[in-house]
Write a protein that holds these residues in place. Structure first.
Motif, PDB file in Angstrom:
ATOM      1  N   UNK A  42       0.805  -1.222   0.000  1.00  0.00           N
ATOM      2  CA  UNK A  42       0.000   0.000   0.000  1.00  0.00           C
ATOM      3  C   UNK A  42       0.841   1.277   0.000  1.00  0.00           C
ATOM      4  N   UNK A  43       2.118   1.150   0.307  1.00  0.00           N
ATOM      5  CA  UNK A  43       2.986   2.339   0.340  1.00  0.00           C
ATOM      6  C   UNK A  43       3.148   2.930  -1.051  1.00  0.00           C
ATOM      7  N   UNK A  44       3.010   4.231  -1.136  1.00  0.00           N
ATOM      8  CA  UNK A  44       3.264   4.956  -2.375  1.00  0.00           C
ATOM      9  C   UNK A  44       4.728   5.402  -2.386  1.00  0.00           C
ATOM     10  N   UNK A  45       5.295   5.668  -3.550  1.00  0.00           N
ATOM     11  CA  UNK A  45       6.686   6.125  -3.596  1.00  0.00           C
ATOM     12  C   UNK A  45       6.884   7.363  -2.716  1.00  0.00           C
ATOM     13  N   UNK A  46       7.916   7.310  -1.882  1.00  0.00           N
ATOM     14  CA  UNK A  46       8.225   8.406  -0.976  1.00  0.00           C
ATOM     15  C   UNK A  46       7.428   8.420   0.311  1.00  0.00           C
ATOM     16  N   UNK A  47       6.471   7.548   0.435  1.00  0.00           N
ATOM     17  CA  UNK A  47       5.631   7.484   1.635  1.00  0.00           C
ATOM     18  C   UNK A  47       6.311   6.628   2.692  1.00  0.00           C
ATOM     19  N   UNK A  57      -7.278   6.742  -0.197  1.00  0.00           N
ATOM     20  CA  UNK A  57      -7.455   5.383  -0.734  1.00  0.00           C
ATOM     21  C   UNK A  57      -8.090   4.459   0.299  1.00  0.00           C
ATOM     22  N   UNK A  58      -9.080   4.950   1.004  1.00  0.00           N
ATOM     23  CA  UNK A  58      -9.681   4.160   2.080  1.00  0.00           C
ATOM     24  C   UNK A  58     -10.220   2.820   1.590  1.00  0.00           C
ATOM     25  N   UNK A  59     -10.842   2.814   0.426  1.00  0.00           N
ATOM     26  CA  UNK A  59     -11.418   1.566  -0.095  1.00  0.00           C
ATOM     27  C   UNK A  59     -10.330   0.513  -0.309  1.00  0.00           C
ATOM     28  N   UNK A  60      -9.228   0.902  -0.917  1.00  0.00           N
ATOM     29  CA  UNK A  60      -8.122  -0.031  -1.148  1.00  0.00           C
ATOM     30  C   UNK A  60      -7.529  -0.529   0.164  1.00  0.00           C
ATOM     31  N   UNK A  61      -7.361   0.355   1.108  1.00  0.00           N
ATOM     32  CA  UNK A  61      -6.781  -0.016   2.401  1.00  0.00           C
ATOM     33  C   UNK A  61      -7.679  -1.031   3.112  1.00  0.00           C
ATOM     34  N   UNK A  62      -8.968  -0.727   3.191  1.00  0.00           N
ATOM     35  CA  UNK A  62      -9.901  -1.612   3.899  1.00  0.00           C
ATOM     36  C   UNK A  62     -10.045  -2.945   3.164  1.00  0.00           C
ATOM     37  N   UNK A  63     -10.084  -2.922   1.860  1.00  0.00           N
ATOM     38  CA  UNK A  63     -10.177  -4.168   1.095  1.00  0.00           C
ATOM     39  C   UNK A  63      -8.940  -5.036   1.341  1.00  0.00           C
ATOM     40  N   UNK A  64      -7.773  -4.418   1.388  1.00  0.00           N
ATOM     41  CA  UNK A  64      -6.543  -5.163   1.674  1.00  0.00           C
ATOM     42  C   UNK A  64      -6.617  -5.792   3.065  1.00  0.00           C
ATOM     43  N   UNK A  65      -7.020  -5.013   4.043  1.00  0.00           N
ATOM     44  CA  UNK A  65      -7.105  -5.508   5.427  1.00  0.00           C
ATOM     45  C   UNK A  65      -8.154  -6.607   5.547  1.00  0.00           C
ATOM     46  N   UNK A  66      -9.290  -6.412   4.909  1.00  0.00           N
ATOM     47  CA  UNK A  66     -10.369  -7.413   4.981  1.00  0.00           C
ATOM     48  C   UNK A  66      -9.942  -8.744   4.377  1.00  0.00           C
ATOM     49  N   UNK A 172     -16.883   1.685   4.955  1.00  0.00           N
ATOM     50  CA  UNK A 172     -15.636   0.953   5.193  1.00  0.00           C
ATOM     51  C   UNK A 172     -15.743   0.032   6.410  1.00  0.00           C
ATOM     52  N   UNK A 173     -16.493   0.460   7.389  1.00  0.00           N
ATOM     53  CA  UNK A 173     -16.697  -0.359   8.581  1.00  0.00           C
ATOM     54  C   UNK A 173     -17.359  -1.687   8.228  1.00  0.00           C
ATOM     55  N   UNK A 174     -18.313  -1.660   7.320  1.00  0.00           N
ATOM     56  CA  UNK A 174     -19.043  -2.877   6.957  1.00  0.00           C
ATOM     57  C   UNK A 174     -18.121  -3.985   6.456  1.00  0.00           C
ATOM     58  N   UNK A 175     -17.015  -3.623   5.808  1.00  0.00           N
ATOM     59  CA  UNK A 175     -16.071  -4.632   5.320  1.00  0.00           C
ATOM     60  C   UNK A 175     -15.305  -5.291   6.471  1.00  0.00           C
ATOM     61  N   UNK A 176     -15.115  -4.557   7.561  1.00  0.00           N
ATOM     62  CA  UNK A 176     -14.374  -5.096   8.709  1.00  0.00           C
ATOM     63  C   UNK A 176     -15.300  -5.720   9.754  1.00  0.00           C
ATOM     64  N   UNK A 177     -16.560  -5.406   9.693  1.00  0.00           N
ATOM     65  CA  UNK A 177     -17.532  -5.838  10.718  1.00  0.00           C
ATOM     66  C   UNK A 177     -17.461  -7.328  11.063  1.00  0.00           C
ATOM     67  N   UNK A 178     -17.307  -8.240  10.083  1.00  0.00           N
ATOM     68  CA  UNK A 178     -17.307  -9.666  10.441  1.00  0.00           C
ATOM     69  C   UNK A 178     -16.143 -10.088  11.360  1.00  0.00           C
TER      70      UNK A 178
END
Length: 187
Positions: A42-47, A57-66, A172-178
């Motif tokens: 998930x790291x971007x160049x220089x981040x 990029x909340x959707x990408x972050x949560x999808x990765x975590x889920x 985003x919470x709904x993806x982590x809820x389970x």
């Protein structure tokens, strides 16, 4: 054996005043390397680190975590009164969170460092919990900087998703809820 990575957040001061939370991402030791590698993607160049508040990029972050084998335990304390200092809120959340982690088989907790003095407060809190015999097992806590361990980005994102949920947006919470369990903290 399990390890927990822990981060904190205060909620939206306008929409959810006086709310403080500690989120723990609990990962079986055999799954740590896979989870860490996934978060590094998930790291971007220089981040230096992925931080929910700074991300679009909340959707990408949560999808990765889920997609990871992670359980989330979130201690939340709501104290809108003016006397609810963040350090007291943190202490009360730790009092509830750490015994729950031990009950789940966690033997090590990694907290994002807030500086030497504040890190020592966390260690003092753990020792106080032990003296009160709220913990039976041998829990070890360590502190590391946010950029040093990508697994600390998981509880940071979880706090962000919980804050959004508490403020009326459950996307985003709904993806982590389970895989998420709340602990309501009184005091």
């Amino acid at each position: 054996m399990f390890t927990a990575w822990i981060d904190e957040s205060q909620s939206n001061a306008r929409l959810d005043p006086g709310t403080y939370m500690l989120s723990a991402a609990i990962i079986e030791d055999s799954a740590v390397d896979v989870a860490r590698a996934a978060m590094r993607t998930l790291l971007l160049p220089g981040q230096r680190k992925v931080h929910w508040r700074d991300e679009g990029r909340h959707e990408l972050i949560v999808t990765t975590i889920a997609g990871l084998d992670v359980e989330h335990l979130v201690a939340v304390r709501c104290a809108p009164e003016a006397a609810a200092r963040p350090e007291r809120q943190r202490r009360l959340c730790l009092d509830r969170l750490l015994p729950e982690l031990v009950a789940l088989g966690v033997t090590s907790a990694i907290l994002e460092s807030r500086g030497r003095k504040d890190d020592q407060r966390d260690i003092d809190a753990l020792n106080f919990i032990r003296r009160r015999r709220l913990i039976d097992g041998d829990l070890r806590i360590d502190h590391v900087g946010g950029p040093a361990d990508p697994l600390l980005w998981i509880p940071d994102a979880c706090c962000g998703a919980v804050t959004q949920y508490r403020c009326g947006n459950s996307t985003h919470f709904d993806q982590l809820r389970p895989t998420l369990t709340f602990i309501d903290v009184d005091g």
